[in-house]
Design a protein around this motif. Structure first.
Motif, short mmCIF file in Angstrom:
data_model
loop_
_atom_site.label_atom_id
_atom_site.label_comp_id
_atom_site.label_asym_id
_atom_site.label_seq_id
_atom_site.Cartn_x
_atom_site.Cartn_y
_atom_site.Cartn_z
N HIS A 148 5.70 22.97 -15.98
CA HIS A 148 7.01 23.63 -15.96
C HIS A 148 7.97 23.09 -17.01
N ASP A 149 7.50 22.19 -17.86
CA ASP A 149 8.34 21.60 -18.91
C ASP A 149 9.66 21.10 -18.33
N THR A 150 9.55 20.38 -17.21
CA THR A 150 10.74 19.84 -16.57
C THR A 150 10.45 18.42 -16.09
N THR A 151 11.48 17.79 -15.55
CA THR A 151 11.35 16.41 -15.06
C THR A 151 11.56 16.38 -13.55
N LEU A 152 11.13 15.30 -12.96
CA LEU A 152 11.33 15.14 -11.52
C LEU A 152 12.82 15.08 -11.16
N PRO A 153 13.67 14.36 -11.93
CA PRO A 153 15.10 14.40 -11.60
C PRO A 153 15.70 15.81 -11.65
N ARG A 154 15.30 16.60 -12.64
CA ARG A 154 15.78 18.00 -12.70
C ARG A 154 15.31 18.78 -11.48
N PHE A 155 14.05 18.59 -11.12
CA PHE A 155 13.50 19.26 -9.94
C PHE A 155 14.28 18.86 -8.69
N ASP A 156 14.58 17.57 -8.55
CA ASP A 156 15.32 17.08 -7.39
C ASP A 156 16.72 17.68 -7.32
N VAL A 157 17.41 17.75 -8.46
CA VAL A 157 18.75 18.34 -8.48
C VAL A 157 18.66 19.82 -8.12
N MET A 158 17.70 20.52 -8.70
CA MET A 158 17.56 21.95 -8.39
C MET A 158 17.21 22.17 -6.92
N ARG A 176 0.84 -1.21 0.00
CA ARG A 176 0.00 0.00 0.00
C ARG A 176 0.88 1.26 0.00
N LEU A 177 1.92 1.27 0.81
CA LEU A 177 2.83 2.42 0.88
C LEU A 177 3.50 2.65 -0.48
N LEU A 178 3.92 1.58 -1.10
CA LEU A 178 4.54 1.66 -2.42
C LEU A 178 3.55 2.18 -3.45
N GLY A 179 2.31 1.71 -3.39
CA GLY A 179 1.28 2.18 -4.33
C GLY A 179 1.00 3.67 -4.19
N VAL A 180 0.88 4.14 -2.95
CA VAL A 180 0.64 5.56 -2.72
C VAL A 180 1.82 6.38 -3.22
N THR A 181 3.03 5.90 -2.94
CA THR A 181 4.23 6.61 -3.37
C THR A 181 4.30 6.68 -4.89
N ARG A 182 4.06 5.58 -5.56
CA ARG A 182 4.13 5.55 -7.03
C ARG A 182 3.07 6.44 -7.66
N ARG A 183 1.86 6.43 -7.10
CA ARG A 183 0.79 7.27 -7.63
C ARG A 183 1.14 8.74 -7.47
N ALA A 184 1.58 9.12 -6.28
CA ALA A 184 1.93 10.52 -6.04
C ALA A 184 3.10 10.95 -6.91
N GLU A 185 4.11 10.10 -7.02
CA GLU A 185 5.27 10.43 -7.84
C GLU A 185 4.87 10.59 -9.31
N GLY A 186 4.00 9.72 -9.78
CA GLY A 186 3.53 9.81 -11.16
C GLY A 186 2.79 11.11 -11.42
N GLU A 187 1.93 11.49 -10.50
CA GLU A 187 1.19 12.74 -10.66
C GLU A 187 2.11 13.95 -10.59
N LEU A 188 3.10 13.90 -9.71
CA LEU A 188 4.05 15.01 -9.63
C LEU A 188 4.91 15.10 -10.89
N ARG A 189 5.32 13.96 -11.43
CA ARG A 189 6.07 13.95 -12.70
C ARG A 189 5.25 14.62 -13.80
N GLU A 190 3.98 14.24 -13.89
CA GLU A 190 3.11 14.79 -14.93
C GLU A 190 2.90 16.30 -14.72
N TYR A 191 2.68 16.70 -13.48
CA TYR A 191 2.52 18.13 -13.18
C TYR A 191 3.76 18.91 -13.61
N LEU A 192 4.94 18.45 -13.23
CA LEU A 192 6.18 19.16 -13.58
C LEU A 192 6.38 19.20 -15.10
N ARG A 193 6.04 18.11 -15.77
CA ARG A 193 6.20 18.06 -17.23
C ARG A 193 5.25 19.05 -17.92
N LEU A 194 3.99 19.02 -17.52
CA LEU A 194 2.99 19.85 -18.19
C LEU A 194 3.07 21.32 -17.80
#
Length: 143
Positions: free
Chosen positions: A34-44, A14-32
């Protein structure tokens, strides 16, 4: 398998599922948005926290990624004018990375939106729920 171990396995799934869902939505948000990726966001984010800069080794360790992965992201940030490398004055092999003023501004905009998205993702949780989950996860980290 004991009943306790089965319950812990279900909790992990369940913890893994919640994490994957949230991460997926955050990836999509950043892409759409801010035209960026989660790894770029993490480095910044790491560079934002350490305004004086990080060596590539420190950055890799902080983000739990290989030097090669960190280098690819930093190369792109540098190409886009959001980060720059600064050679060490004492060690010719060492280079620190810092955000440029443009990088700082871009990250602050991304971080504000990221915070709103995280709040939206977990809006069904009360403040007491968030505090309880945070406490539980802190205890789990120590095992």
């Amino acid at each position: 398998m004991t009943e306790g171990s089965k319950r812990r396995l279900k909790m992990w799934i369940r913890l893994l599922g919640v994490t994957r869902r949230a991460e997926g939505e955050l990836r999509e948000y950043l892409r759409l948005t801010h035209d960026t990726t989660l790894p770029r966001f993490d480095v910044m984010a790491a560079l934002y926290r350490r305004r004086d800069g990080l060596t590539m080794g420190e950055l890799s360790r902080m983000l739990l990624v290989s030097n090669g992965n960190a280098t690819v992201v930093v190369d792109r940030l540098e190409k886009d004018g959001l980060a720059r490398r600064i050679p060490s004055e004492t060690d010719r092999r060492a280079v620190s990375v810092v955000l440029t003023p443009e990088g700082l501004a871009a990250f602050e905009a991304q971080a504000a939106g990221h915070e709103v998205e995280v709040t939206r993702l977990f809006a069904r949780l009360s403040d007491d729920d968030v505090d309880a989950i945070t406490d539980i996860l802190k205890r789990a980290e120590k095992t």
